[in-house]
Design a protein around this motif. Structure first.
Motif, PDB file in Angstrom:
ATOM      1  N   ARG A 123       0.391 -10.908   8.657  1.00 30.12           N
ATOM      2  CA  ARG A 123       0.921  -9.679   9.262  1.00 30.12           C
ATOM      3  C   ARG A 123      -0.215  -8.861   9.837  1.00 30.12           C
ATOM      4  N   GLN A 124      -0.057  -8.443  11.107  1.00 32.53           N
ATOM      5  CA  GLN A 124      -1.042  -7.613  11.775  1.00 32.53           C
ATOM      6  C   GLN A 124      -0.621  -6.147  11.721  1.00 32.53           C
ATOM      7  N   PRO A 125      -1.576  -5.233  11.741  1.00 38.65           N
ATOM      8  CA  PRO A 125      -1.223  -3.802  11.729  1.00 38.65           C
ATOM      9  C   PRO A 125      -0.315  -3.449  12.903  1.00 38.65           C
ATOM     10  N   GLY A 126       0.708  -2.690  12.621  1.00 40.26           N
ATOM     11  CA  GLY A 126       1.639  -2.268  13.648  1.00 40.26           C
ATOM     12  C   GLY A 126       2.779  -3.230  13.889  1.00 40.26           C
ATOM     13  N   SER A 127       2.798  -4.359  13.177  1.00 44.55           N
ATOM     14  CA  SER A 127       3.880  -5.325  13.351  1.00 44.55           C
ATOM     15  C   SER A 127       4.790  -5.309  12.137  1.00 44.55           C
ATOM     16  N   ARG A 128       5.965  -5.914  12.285  1.00 40.45           N
ATOM     17  CA  ARG A 128       6.931  -5.960  11.196  1.00 40.45           C
ATOM     18  C   ARG A 128       6.971  -7.353  10.595  1.00 40.45           C
ATOM     19  N   ALA A 129       7.018  -7.403   9.279  1.00 44.33           N
ATOM     20  CA  ALA A 129       7.127  -8.670   8.558  1.00 44.33           C
ATOM     21  C   ALA A 129       8.092  -8.468   7.401  1.00 44.33           C
ATOM     22  N   LEU A 130       9.120  -9.309   7.347  1.00 44.11           N
ATOM     23  CA  LEU A 130      10.160  -9.210   6.330  1.00 44.11           C
ATOM     24  C   LEU A 130      10.178 -10.497   5.527  1.00 44.11           C
ATOM     25  N   ALA A 131      10.429 -10.390   4.228  1.00 40.04           N
ATOM     26  CA  ALA A 131      10.376 -11.586   3.389  1.00 40.04           C
ATOM     27  C   ALA A 131      11.478 -11.577   2.335  1.00 40.04           C
ATOM     28  N   PHE A 132      12.199 -12.703   2.267  1.00 42.45           N
ATOM     29  CA  PHE A 132      13.036 -12.998   1.105  1.00 42.45           C
ATOM     30  C   PHE A 132      12.120 -13.689   0.101  1.00 42.45           C
ATOM     31  N   VAL A 133      11.893 -13.057  -1.028  1.00 41.39           N
ATOM     32  CA  VAL A 133      11.001 -13.625  -2.044  1.00 41.39           C
ATOM     33  C   VAL A 133      11.860 -14.219  -3.148  1.00 41.39           C
TER      34      VAL A 133
END
Length: 428
Positions: A358-368
């Motif tokens: 994940r880079q700063p300013g981007s969105r990252a979503l995770a099903f853990v």
């Protein structure tokens, strides 16, 4: 054309148990009749021996030429849906075929194997068979081959042939509706603007806006300036299409559970549901799995049909590693792409590797996925769950929006927990 395959077995293998008994009994009776001098007993023994021998001689040894065509309706099924398979047999050989007992080989997940009688077919004659299939499991299933068995009227001989024709039935992952909410992309490259070149032979791609301080004078659009009475410039930017990268953790060693409620099946279903949801929201979708990494299709955007087909075929792999997926994802995340991942929280180091994409300013979503809740014994499950929650924090600390999931977690609720701007780091 599917041709019957047979290795022309020896006469001994063609005899059934009954045929072997007849032959052996005939030999004993003939020997007894000769030794005792009873001709009638000897004749009875010869008759007993002659029956299996005649059955062997009269059994057709020519392999039939039969064309087999299958039509699956629909060609792709959803789990628990019923499909219809129409099989068409055509005798393309020069001779009439005998009567066969036929059996279609199917995977156990599709149901019972259909058995039927294939009657005699003259040259060019056609016969049809129809049966239904149903599976709770996603996957690519092979239909065929068809095994033909032939018996004589007395049951003394038995011949098995195999028609080589095969077909495939695809059962797609289970897809859950994720609501009608619009998905927000990243702050860079997804909902911003992408520079485009102005057309040289026209201005169809050019939009006009008011001059701003710092704009180059060469971009001034003089006809529009004269018409509007104020300085206007060419707008050479157009909105970019939003992109999403879907990452599937396929480590066989990390995914516990068996059957249709395994952590891996939950992850595949979640990624498939997200793929459909994002495509409906206008996203360009890239799929990152070990399979797409090997065949080089990750870098190409996929439509929904291609994504679902790829997810229907994926399986856990022993040599799968998250660091390889992270390396392949890095070129996407530097361009500002929405990342959605389904990852097992089994070890801190792999999670740190994937968290770093994940880079700063981007969105990252995770099903853990919590391995303690998928197939783990109740003893010690509490401690394992606490460890899984701590590992989930590895992603959250890197700026990911995460949700811990178990086998009973509803995919739609889990998606709402990470896609909604008001919640993060939830467990549902």
């Amino acid at each position: 054309m599917a041709r019957a395959q047979s290795s022309l077995p020896s006469p001994g293998t063609l005899l059934t148990s009954r045929g072997k008994i007849f032959l052996g009994l005939g030999v004993v009776v003939v020997a007894a009749g000769v030794l005792l001098g009873y001709r009638d007993v000897t004749r009875i023994g010869l008759v007993l021996m002659a029956l299996p021998v005649l059955a062997l001689l009269l059994m057709p040894r020519r392999t039939p030429k039969i064309r087999v065509l299958r039509e699956v309706d629909p060609p792709r099924l959803a789990p628990d849906d019923r499909g219809s398979v129409n099989v068409r047999f055509t005798n393309v050989g020069p001779r009439r075929t005998p009567v066969y007992l036929a059996e279609e080989h199917l995977a156990l997940q599709l149901g019972d194997r259909p058995r039927f009688v294939l009657p005699r077919m003259a040259r060019g004659e056609e016969r049809r068979l129809r049966y239904t299939v149903r599976s709770r499991h996603r996957g690519a299933y092979e239909l065929g081959p068809i095994v033909l068995r032939q018996r004589d009227p007395f049951g003394l001989t038995f011949l098995t042939l195999q028609l080589s024709s095969r077909a495939e039935l695809l059962v797609l992952p289970r897809i859950h509706p994720l609501g009608d909410g619009r998905v927000r992309g990243t702050s860079r490259g997804s909902e911003g603007e992408m520079p485009q070149m102005v057309a040289l032979h026209g201005e169809d791609d050019v939009s006009i806006r008011t001059y701003r301080d710092g704009d180059e004078l060469r971009r001034v659009h003089w006809p529009a300036t004269a018409h509007r009475g104020e300085l206007m410039v060419r707008q050479e930017d157009r909105p970019a299409r939003r992109r999403a990268l879907l990452v599937l953790d396929s480590r066989a060693s990390a995914h516990p559970g068996t059957g249709v409620r395994t952590s891996y099946e939950w992850a595949v279903s979640a990624i498939a549901s997200v793929a459909r949801h994002l495509v409906a929201n206008g996203f360009v979708v890239h799929l990152l799995t070990d399979t797409t990494l090997r065949d080089g299709t990750t870098e190409h955007a996929v439509d929904l049909d291609a994504a679902l087909e790829a997810l229907a075929r994926v399986q856990p792999e022993e040599d799968s590693r998250l660091d390889r997926l992270a390396a392949a994802a890095s070129p996407f995340t530097t361009g500002g792409v929405l990342v959605v991942a389904a990852i097992v929280a089994d070890d801190e180091e792999p999670l740190r590797t994937i968290a770093a994409i994940r880079q700063p300013g981007s969105r990252a979503l995770a099903f853990v996925l919590d391995p303690a809740t998928f197939g783990a014994s109740r003893a010690g499950a509490t401690g394992q769950t606490e460890a899984g929650t701590a590992l989930t924090g590895v992603l959250a600390d890197a700026g990911w929006r995460t949700v811990a999931v178990g086998p009973q977690t509803d995919v739609a609720r889990a998606w709402a927990a990470i896609a909604s701007p008001s919640t993060a780091g939830a467990g549902v």
